[in-house]
Design a protein around this motif. Structure first.
Motif, short mmCIF file in Angstrom:
data_model
loop_
_atom_site.label_atom_id
_atom_site.label_comp_id
_atom_site.label_asym_id
_atom_site.label_seq_id
_atom_site.Cartn_x
_atom_site.Cartn_y
_atom_site.Cartn_z
N ASN A 81 20.42 -21.76 -27.31
CA ASN A 81 19.88 -22.76 -26.40
C ASN A 81 20.88 -23.88 -26.11
O ASN A 81 20.54 -24.86 -25.47
N ARG A 82 22.10 -23.70 -26.57
CA ARG A 82 23.15 -24.68 -26.25
C ARG A 82 23.67 -24.49 -24.83
O ARG A 82 24.45 -25.31 -24.35
N ILE A 83 23.26 -23.40 -24.18
CA ILE A 83 23.71 -23.18 -22.81
C ILE A 83 22.51 -23.01 -21.89
O ILE A 83 21.42 -22.60 -22.31
N ASP A 86 20.74 -18.97 -16.06
CA ASP A 86 19.65 -18.62 -15.16
C ASP A 86 20.20 -18.02 -13.88
O ASP A 86 21.36 -18.24 -13.53
N ARG A 87 19.36 -17.28 -13.16
CA ARG A 87 19.72 -16.79 -11.84
C ARG A 87 19.72 -17.94 -10.85
O ARG A 87 18.93 -18.89 -10.99
N VAL A 88 20.55 -17.86 -9.83
CA VAL A 88 20.55 -18.85 -8.77
C VAL A 88 19.30 -18.65 -7.93
O VAL A 88 18.98 -17.52 -7.54
N GLU A 89 18.60 -19.74 -7.64
CA GLU A 89 17.36 -19.64 -6.87
C GLU A 89 17.62 -19.06 -5.48
O GLU A 89 18.49 -19.52 -4.76
N GLY A 90 16.86 -18.05 -5.13
CA GLY A 90 17.00 -17.43 -3.83
C GLY A 90 18.07 -16.37 -3.73
O GLY A 90 18.23 -15.73 -2.70
N VAL A 91 18.81 -16.17 -4.83
CA VAL A 91 19.89 -15.17 -4.84
C VAL A 91 19.72 -14.32 -6.09
O VAL A 91 19.53 -14.85 -7.18
N ASP A 92 19.78 -13.01 -5.95
CA ASP A 92 19.47 -12.12 -7.06
C ASP A 92 20.66 -11.64 -7.86
O ASP A 92 20.48 -11.11 -8.95
N ASN A 93 21.87 -11.77 -7.35
CA ASN A 93 23.02 -11.20 -8.07
C ASN A 93 24.03 -12.25 -8.52
O ASN A 93 25.18 -11.93 -8.79
N VAL A 94 23.59 -13.50 -8.63
CA VAL A 94 24.47 -14.57 -9.10
C VAL A 94 23.83 -15.27 -10.29
O VAL A 94 22.68 -15.70 -10.23
N LEU A 95 24.58 -15.34 -11.39
CA LEU A 95 24.13 -16.00 -12.61
C LEU A 95 24.88 -17.32 -12.76
O LEU A 95 26.09 -17.38 -12.59
N LYS A 96 24.14 -18.39 -13.08
CA LYS A 96 24.79 -19.68 -13.30
C LYS A 96 24.76 -20.03 -14.79
O LYS A 96 23.76 -19.81 -15.47
N LEU A 97 25.87 -20.55 -15.28
CA LEU A 97 26.01 -20.92 -16.68
C LEU A 97 26.48 -22.36 -16.78
O LEU A 97 27.36 -22.79 -16.02
N LYS A 98 25.90 -23.09 -17.73
CA LYS A 98 26.27 -24.49 -17.92
C LYS A 98 25.97 -24.88 -19.36
O LYS A 98 25.00 -24.40 -19.95
N ALA A 99 26.80 -25.74 -19.93
CA ALA A 99 26.56 -26.20 -21.30
C ALA A 99 25.39 -27.18 -21.31
O ALA A 99 25.32 -28.08 -20.48
N ALA A 100 24.47 -27.00 -22.25
CA ALA A 100 23.32 -27.90 -22.37
C ALA A 100 23.66 -29.13 -23.20
O ALA A 100 22.89 -30.10 -23.23
N GLN A 101 24.80 -29.12 -23.87
CA GLN A 101 25.24 -30.26 -24.67
C GLN A 101 26.76 -30.25 -24.75
O GLN A 101 27.41 -29.23 -24.54
N ILE A 102 27.30 -31.40 -25.04
CA ILE A 102 28.75 -31.53 -25.18
C ILE A 102 29.14 -31.24 -26.63
O ILE A 102 28.53 -31.77 -27.56
N GLY A 103 30.12 -30.40 -26.82
CA GLY A 103 30.56 -30.08 -28.17
C GLY A 103 31.04 -28.64 -28.25
O GLY A 103 30.63 -27.79 -27.46
N PHE A 105 31.26 -24.97 -29.29
CA PHE A 105 30.38 -23.93 -29.78
C PHE A 105 30.80 -22.61 -29.15
O PHE A 105 31.59 -22.57 -28.21
N GLU A 106 30.23 -21.54 -29.67
CA GLU A 106 30.49 -20.21 -29.12
C GLU A 106 29.21 -19.39 -29.22
O GLU A 106 28.50 -19.43 -30.23
N THR A 107 28.89 -18.68 -28.17
CA THR A 107 27.70 -17.82 -28.16
C THR A 107 27.96 -16.65 -27.22
O THR A 107 29.08 -16.46 -26.76
N ASN A 108 26.92 -15.88 -26.94
CA ASN A 108 27.10 -14.72 -26.06
C ASN A 108 26.02 -14.69 -24.99
O ASN A 108 24.94 -15.27 -25.15
N VAL A 109 26.30 -14.00 -23.89
CA VAL A 109 25.34 -13.76 -22.81
C VAL A 109 25.40 -12.29 -22.46
O VAL A 109 26.49 -11.72 -22.32
N THR A 110 24.23 -11.69 -22.30
CA THR A 110 24.13 -10.27 -21.93
C THR A 110 23.45 -10.15 -20.57
O THR A 110 22.45 -10.84 -20.32
N VAL A 111 23.97 -9.29 -19.72
CA VAL A 111 23.40 -9.08 -18.38
C VAL A 111 23.31 -7.59 -18.10
O VAL A 111 24.25 -6.84 -18.37
N ILE A 112 22.16 -7.16 -17.58
CA ILE A 112 21.98 -5.79 -17.09
C ILE A 112 21.58 -5.86 -15.63
O ILE A 112 20.68 -6.62 -15.26
#
Length: 319
Positions: A81-83, A86-103, A105-112
């Motif tokens: 939950n540090r990131i 979500d999908r871009v509203e109105g667009v189905d093939n674009v994923l947006k990523l943004k840090a939820a906090q400053i600092g 960290f490292e995590t993973n994201v999976t997309v199908i």
């Protein structure tokens, strides 16, 4: 008698010690067997081609990273939950990523995606990421050592599955259709001074509603367009009656500037513009209007276009 008592106690003690020793030996033997069995247990042999690498992606708190896929996103998951993922509203093939906090960290994201492709990303924090717009290009190997592409890629819009190129093609076709007087809508317009907005074409494409609106600014004063909003509203409103309205949001907007030299912008004086909007499927009853509210930025030349029941159904073309 006393000696016999001591003798019996001694015998019981020896028997108890012997029994405990046997128990301990049994436990030890079982433990040795378990350790031996564990050491001999078979381990699955993963080969190199069985392992899917992860693409390294850096994200920031004050910036948004967008990843464009070839096909609409069917499933996605973020490992923390540090990131914000979500999908871009109105667009189905674009994923947006943004840090939820400053600092750090490292995590993973999976997309199908809908075409059956699986993507894995290793996401880390960096306030100055070297890539903000990433395209998962065709033919890209599923290996973490490969770099993602920066070239432009198609955008697939929600509920349409049309690419951006196809949407622009439909828009230009709508404008061409509007230039034919036989199909042009003539009576739905609003004008203040020398600025006029007019609905000139209605069409449908696979259930979607497409409309073309022209704007002509013949005045010497620029018209800064704040927004256009679309509603289905009650045709009449009686006193003490609550009016109902449903706002509709377009899936795609295309603007064609007619005869505008480079450096000029939308709404400039002595210029004409054509807008094409692709809307999700909707319908109106005889007691409803489809309305378009047009609001000027820092001004009061606000206008309204009302599309009645007859125009909506009987002057709609099929692309």
């Amino acid at each position: 008698m006393k000696n016999l008592k001591y003798l019996l106690s001694y015998c019981l003690m020896l028997f108890s010690f012997s029994t405990n020793a046997q128990t301990l030996n049994l436990i030890k033997n079982d433990a040795d067997a378990l350790i031996s069995s564990t050491n001999q247990k078979k381990v699955l042999a993963f080969k190199e081609h069985h392992i899917r690498g992860s693409y390294p992606v850096s994200i920031a708190f004050y910036k948004t990273t967008h990843i464009v896929f070839e096909s609409p996103i069917k499933y996605f998951d973020a490992g923390s939950n540090r990131i914000i993922c979500d999908r871009v509203e109105g667009v189905d093939n674009v994923l947006k990523l943004k840090a939820a906090q400053i600092g750090i960290f490292e995590t993973n994201v999976t997309v199908i995606t809908h075409d059956g492709k699986y993507y894995s990303f290793l996401v880390s924090y960096n306030e100055s990421p070297n890539k903000l717009n990433i395209t998962m290009a065709a033919g890209l190997n599923d290996d973490f050592e490969q770099q993602v592409s920066d070239r432009p890629e198609k955008i697939v819009f929600s509920d349409t599955y049309y690419t951006e190129t196809e949407m622009i093609h439909f828009s230009k076709k709508m404008i061409e259709l509007s230039n034919t007087s036989k199909h042009k809508i003539q009576h739905i317009a609003d004008k203040i001074g020398k600025v006029q907005f007019k609905l000139i074409q209605l069409a449908t494409k696979e259930g979607k509603i497409i409309l073309c609106i022209s704007m002509k600014n013949s005045s010497p004063l620029d018209y800064g367009l704040e927004y256009m909003k679309f509603y289905v509203r009650d045709k009449t409103k009686r006193k003490k009656e609550v009016s109902q309205e449903i706002e509709l949001k377009p899936n795609f907007v295309y603007v064609e500037q007619e005869g505008i030299p480079d450096g000029r912008k939308l709404g400039d004086a002595d210029a004409s513009f054509n807008f094409v909007f692709m809307m999700p499927k909707f319908s109106i009853g005889k007691d409803k209007h489809f309305e378009i509210d047009i609001v000027e930025r820092d001004g009061s030349r606000n206008m309204n276009l009302k599309v009645d029941y007859e125009t909506f159904y009987y002057q709609m073309n099929k692309l």
